[in-house]
Design a protein around this motif. Structure first.
Motif, PDB file in Angstrom:
ATOM      1  N   ALA A   1       1.065  -0.925   0.558  1.00 22.75           N
ATOM      2  CA  ALA A   1       0.199   0.159   0.144  1.00 22.75           C
ATOM      3  C   ALA A   1       0.863   1.527   0.139  1.00 22.75           C
ATOM      4  O   ALA A   1       0.596   2.107  -0.322  1.00 22.75           O
ATOM      5  CB  ALA A   1      -1.016   0.328   1.490  1.00 22.75           C
ATOM      6  N   ALA A   2       2.509   1.004   0.765  1.00 26.51           N
ATOM      7  CA  ALA A   2       3.272   2.440   0.971  1.00 26.51           C
ATOM      8  C   ALA A   2       3.499   2.651  -1.184  1.00 26.51           C
ATOM      9  O   ALA A   2       4.045   4.361  -1.256  1.00 26.51           O
ATOM     10  CB  ALA A   2       4.404   1.660   1.186  1.00 26.51           C
TER      11      ALA A   2
ATOM     12  N   ILE B   1      -8.794  13.433   5.488  1.00 24.57           N
ATOM     13  CA  ILE B   1      -9.171  12.448   4.298  1.00 24.57           C
ATOM     14  C   ILE B   1      -7.297  12.125   4.430  1.00 24.57           C
ATOM     15  O   ILE B   1      -7.331  10.803   4.374  1.00 24.57           O
ATOM     16  CB  ILE B   1      -9.642  12.560   3.117  1.00 24.57           C
ATOM     17  N   GLU B   2      -6.111  13.078   4.517  1.00 21.46           N
ATOM     18  CA  GLU B   2      -5.432  12.878   4.371  1.00 21.46           C
ATOM     19  C   GLU B   2      -4.375  11.299   5.434  1.00 21.46           C
ATOM     20  O   GLU B   2      -3.803  10.907   5.586  1.00 21.46           O
ATOM     21  CB  GLU B   2      -4.458  13.880   4.634  1.00 21.46           C
TER      22      GLU B   2
ATOM     23  N   THR C   1      -2.840   6.832   7.487  1.00 28.96           N
ATOM     24  CA  THR C   1      -3.085   5.584   7.899  1.00 28.96           C
ATOM     25  C   THR C   1      -2.543   4.354   7.754  1.00 28.96           C
ATOM     26  O   THR C   1      -1.503   3.625   8.624  1.00 28.96           O
ATOM     27  CB  THR C   1      -4.016   5.944   9.386  1.00 28.96           C
ATOM     28  N   SER C   2      -3.330   4.009   6.507  1.00 26.42           N
ATOM     29  CA  SER C   2      -3.512   2.842   5.656  1.00 26.42           C
ATOM     30  C   SER C   2      -1.855   2.907   4.833  1.00 26.42           C
ATOM     31  O   SER C   2      -1.921   1.480   4.083  1.00 26.42           O
ATOM     32  CB  SER C   2      -4.536   3.074   4.582  1.00 26.42           C
TER      33      SER C   2
ATOM     34  N   GLN D   1     -12.851   4.970   8.596  1.00 27.44           N
ATOM     35  CA  GLN D   1     -11.990   3.849   7.259  1.00 27.44           C
ATOM     36  C   GLN D   1     -12.337   3.117   7.527  1.00 27.44           C
ATOM     37  O   GLN D   1     -11.811   2.186   6.326  1.00 27.44           O
ATOM     38  CB  GLN D   1     -10.994   3.177   9.244  1.00 27.44           C
ATOM     39  N   SER D   2     -13.237   3.023   7.907  1.00 32.69           N
ATOM     40  CA  SER D   2     -13.547   1.360   6.698  1.00 32.69           C
ATOM     41  C   SER D   2     -13.465   1.783   5.610  1.00 32.69           C
ATOM     42  O   SER D   2     -13.533   0.685   4.766  1.00 32.69           O
ATOM     43  CB  SER D   2     -15.024   1.341   7.484  1.00 32.69           C
TER      44      SER D   2
END
Length: 159
Positions: free
Chosen positions: A6-7, A24-25, A30-31, A122-123
């Motif tokens: 994901a990074a 949103i950032e 976080t993800s 987050q979902s």
């Protein structure tokens, strides 16, 4: 240890509200996404290089607010999906604080991958990963040499 898959994904977040952009950032970071934020659809187009008619930046997903001054998120969606050959495969997600079914349907029909109601959770962010993976596989297909041009060789075996 290696960096998570994901990074490597770059998300462009577009929202005229500073608070919503910061939210949103934070959720995207976080993800483990790389995030760039801009405060208007016009700046998003400039960032993407559409104003100069050349693609500058590698973005894997665009998430944009619907209601913004000068150009709506729907207008941005149409510019990306209809007017740009180089950007049309980038997944676009629309966000809005207004639950208007006709607006949601129009965005989805015009190519949005998702429509999130604010505040984004987050979902919701977790729903982005399949779209990112799909866009990555399309990119890889385009960069792989085609097997159609390879000459097939038959080997005849006799026993």
């Amino acid at each position: 240890m290696g960096m998570s898959a994901a990074a490597q994904f770059h998300v462009l977040a577009v929202d005229d509200s500073l608070i919503d952009r910061m939210l949103i950032e934070r959720l995207l970071k976080t993800s483990s996404f790389h995030v760039t934020t801009v405060d208007s659809a016009i700046k998003a187009l400039q960032y993407l290089g559409m104003v100069e008619d050349k693609l500058k930046i590698n973005v894997n997903l665009i998430i944009t607010d619907y209601c913004m001054p000068e150009m709506t998120g729907h207008d941005l969606l149409r510019k990306i999906k209809v007017e740009s050959n180089s950007l049309k495969d980038i997944p676009v997600v629309i966000m809005s604080s207004e639950n208007v079914p006709s607006r949601i349907n129009r965005c989805l029909e015009d190519g949005a991958e998702e429509f999130f109601l604010k505040p984004v959770q987050q979902s919701d962010v977790n729903k982005l990963k399949p779209h990112l993976l799909k866009s990555r596989s399309k990119e890889e297909e385009e960069t792989q040499p085609s097997n159609n041009n390879k000459r097939k060789t038959r080997i005849k075996c006799t026993i």
